[in-house]
Design an enzyme around this catalytic site. Structure first.
Site, mmCIF file in Angstrom:
data_model
loop_
_atom_site.group_PDB
_atom_site.id
_atom_site.type_symbol
_atom_site.label_atom_id
_atom_site.label_comp_id
_atom_site.label_asym_id
_atom_site.label_seq_id
_atom_site.Cartn_x
_atom_site.Cartn_y
_atom_site.Cartn_z
ATOM 1 N N THR A 1 0.942 -1.292 0.132
ATOM 2 C CA THR A 1 0.076 0.162 -0.096
ATOM 3 C C THR A 1 0.919 1.179 0.179
ATOM 4 O OG1 THR A 1 -1.720 -1.121 1.306
ATOM 5 C CG2 THR A 1 -1.608 1.230 1.681
ATOM 6 N N GLY B 1 -10.931 -1.657 2.972
ATOM 7 C CA GLY B 1 -10.028 -1.626 4.263
ATOM 8 C C GLY B 1 -10.013 -0.182 4.843
ATOM 9 N N TRP C 1 -3.013 -4.258 8.518
ATOM 10 C CA TRP C 1 -4.223 -5.016 8.412
ATOM 11 C C TRP C 1 -5.490 -4.133 8.541
ATOM 12 C CZ3 TRP C 1 -3.866 -10.519 10.942
ATOM 13 C CH2 TRP C 1 -5.251 -11.281 10.502
ATOM 14 N N GLY C 2 -5.983 -3.775 7.523
ATOM 15 C CA GLY C 2 -6.947 -2.591 7.563
ATOM 16 C C GLY C 2 -8.145 -2.743 8.590
HETATM 17 N N1 ASP Z 1 -4.510 -1.272 4.870
HETATM 18 C C1 ASP Z 1 -4.546 -1.803 3.572
HETATM 19 C C2 ASP Z 1 -6.068 -2.551 3.437
HETATM 20 O O1 ASP Z 1 -6.287 -3.319 4.794
HETATM 21 C C3 ASP Z 1 -3.776 -2.893 3.233
HETATM 22 C C4 ASP Z 1 -2.015 -2.652 3.528
HETATM 23 O O2 ASP Z 1 -2.010 -1.336 3.743
HETATM 24 O O3 ASP Z 1 -1.292 -3.382 3.337
HETATM 25 O O4 ASP Z 1 -6.663 -2.519 2.616
#
Ligand code: ASP
Length: 345
Positions: free
Chosen positions: A213, A243, A266-267
């Site tokens: 991301t 997310g 982990w969103g």
């Molecule tokens: N936060 C993002 C999501 O959960 C994924 C990530 O940042 O790696 O969609």
């Protein structure tokens, strides 16, 4: 013997004070901070070529954003331009190179926020917009809304004159392989899992396969902060899952009174902890520094079982990059153009 020890002690003290001095010199010096995702990023698993490729990409994005700020451009323009570079780069899980959903699609989320006005825009679950961060900005500036999703957001982006691509544009072989691996591993874990509270039961457990991301936070010459985040989400996410990245206050937030924040990880845990806004609130109501507030919110995510990191830049140019994973692709530029890039702990 005793004298030798004293010399050693003196040398150590000198070195320490030099380090403290250089850390202090950097305090209040940053104008742009970026991340390219957090996760199990270990030096032993990275070839020198791969490491170099990431560094080159991060540097390119930082130079782009810094150029905007240097020429007097707004922090909003800087974060959008920076994130666009990373979206176009297939190394990252945003735009081209996004991870795949359970049913083999690329569904993209992005958000942007203006710290001066606290105007914000976001898109979620889009599949044909080349640069979702620009669609988020269009939602912010050309509509009366904050968030638009799916086909509606795509129709809006097209009308706003943004570039539309075929969904196959986002596909990369490595992300496709990542999905195949996740499908196999997640179904094995799901078969073993029987605890109702175990997320493995629901499929999204392959957290190592999501990093990449991207996000940027910037402070311009007028003292205005801005933040932007863009992602393909998590590999093997369920169709329609959204997310934290496009959710204002969870994955993205900016407020001139406090800080600009972009999260990665982990969103689900970032949404439940309202991480980006929580960081700002800790600074605003409790008077915490950006570093202490950053550490506090990442600890909360970790205590609940989540993982990831964030970047934060306060109104005085102090920055923090906390994470509880093995690594996080990240970098920053100082006022005078000095670039710093880090990957590991
Ligand atoms: N936060 C993002 C999501 O959960 C994924 C990530 O940042 O790696 O969609």
């Amino acid at each position: 013997m005793k004298r030798g020890f004293c010399y050693l002690l003196l040398a150590c003290c000198l070195m320490m004070s030099r380090n403290i001095a250089s850390a202090q010199k950097k305090a209040g010096q940053y104008v742009l901070v970026i991340h390219g995702g957090a996760g199990t990023i270990l030096k032993k698993n990275m070839s020198p070529e791969m490491e170099e490729a990431y560094k080159v990409s991060l540097k390119r994005a930082l130079e782009k954003g810094y150029g905007v700020l240097q020429s007097g451009g707004s922090s909003l323009d800087a974060v959008e331009a920076t994130v666009r570079v990373l979206e176009d780069d297939s190394l990252f899980n945003a735009g081209k190179g996004a991870v795949f959903t359970h049913d083999g699609r690329n569904e993209l989320d992005a958000a942007i926020m203006n710290g001066k006005t606290r105007a914000a825009g976001a898109v979620a679950g889009v599949t044909v917009i080349k640069n979702p961060v620009s669609a988020a900005r269009a939602v912010m500036e050309k509509s009366e809304h904050v968030m638009m999703i799916g086909p509606g957001a795509e129709k809006f982006a097209k009308e706003a004159g943004l570039e539309i691509v075929d969904p196959s544009y986002f596909r990369t072989e490595s992300r496709w392989k990542g999905l195949q691996k996740a499908l196999k591993e997640d179904s094995l874990a799901a078969a073993k899992s029987n605890a109702y509270t175990n997320p493995g039961k629901f499929g999204i457990i392959n957290k190592d396969n999501k990093f990449g991301t991207v996000g940027a936070v910037a402070l311009d010459k007028q003292g205005n902060l801005a933040a932007a985040t863009s992602t393909g989400g998590m590999t093997n996410k369920k169709y329609g899952r959204v997310g934290d990245s496009p959710i204002i206050g969870a994955g993205t937030y900016a407020n001139n009174n406090t800080v600009a924040v972009s999260c990665t990880g982990w969103g689900e845990y970032y949404i439940r902890n309202v991480v980006a806004y929580d960081l700002s609130a800790l600074m605003e109501y409790k008077g915490l520094s950006v570093q202490d507030a950053g550490k506090t919110v990442i600890k909360k995510v970790g205590d609940m079982g989540g993982d990831g990191g964030l970047i934060a830049l306060d109104k005085n140019g102090n920055m923090a990059m906390p994470f509880n994973t093995e690594g996080m692709y990240r970098g920053a530029v100082t006022k005078d153009g000095k670039i710093e890039i880090y990957i590991y702990k």
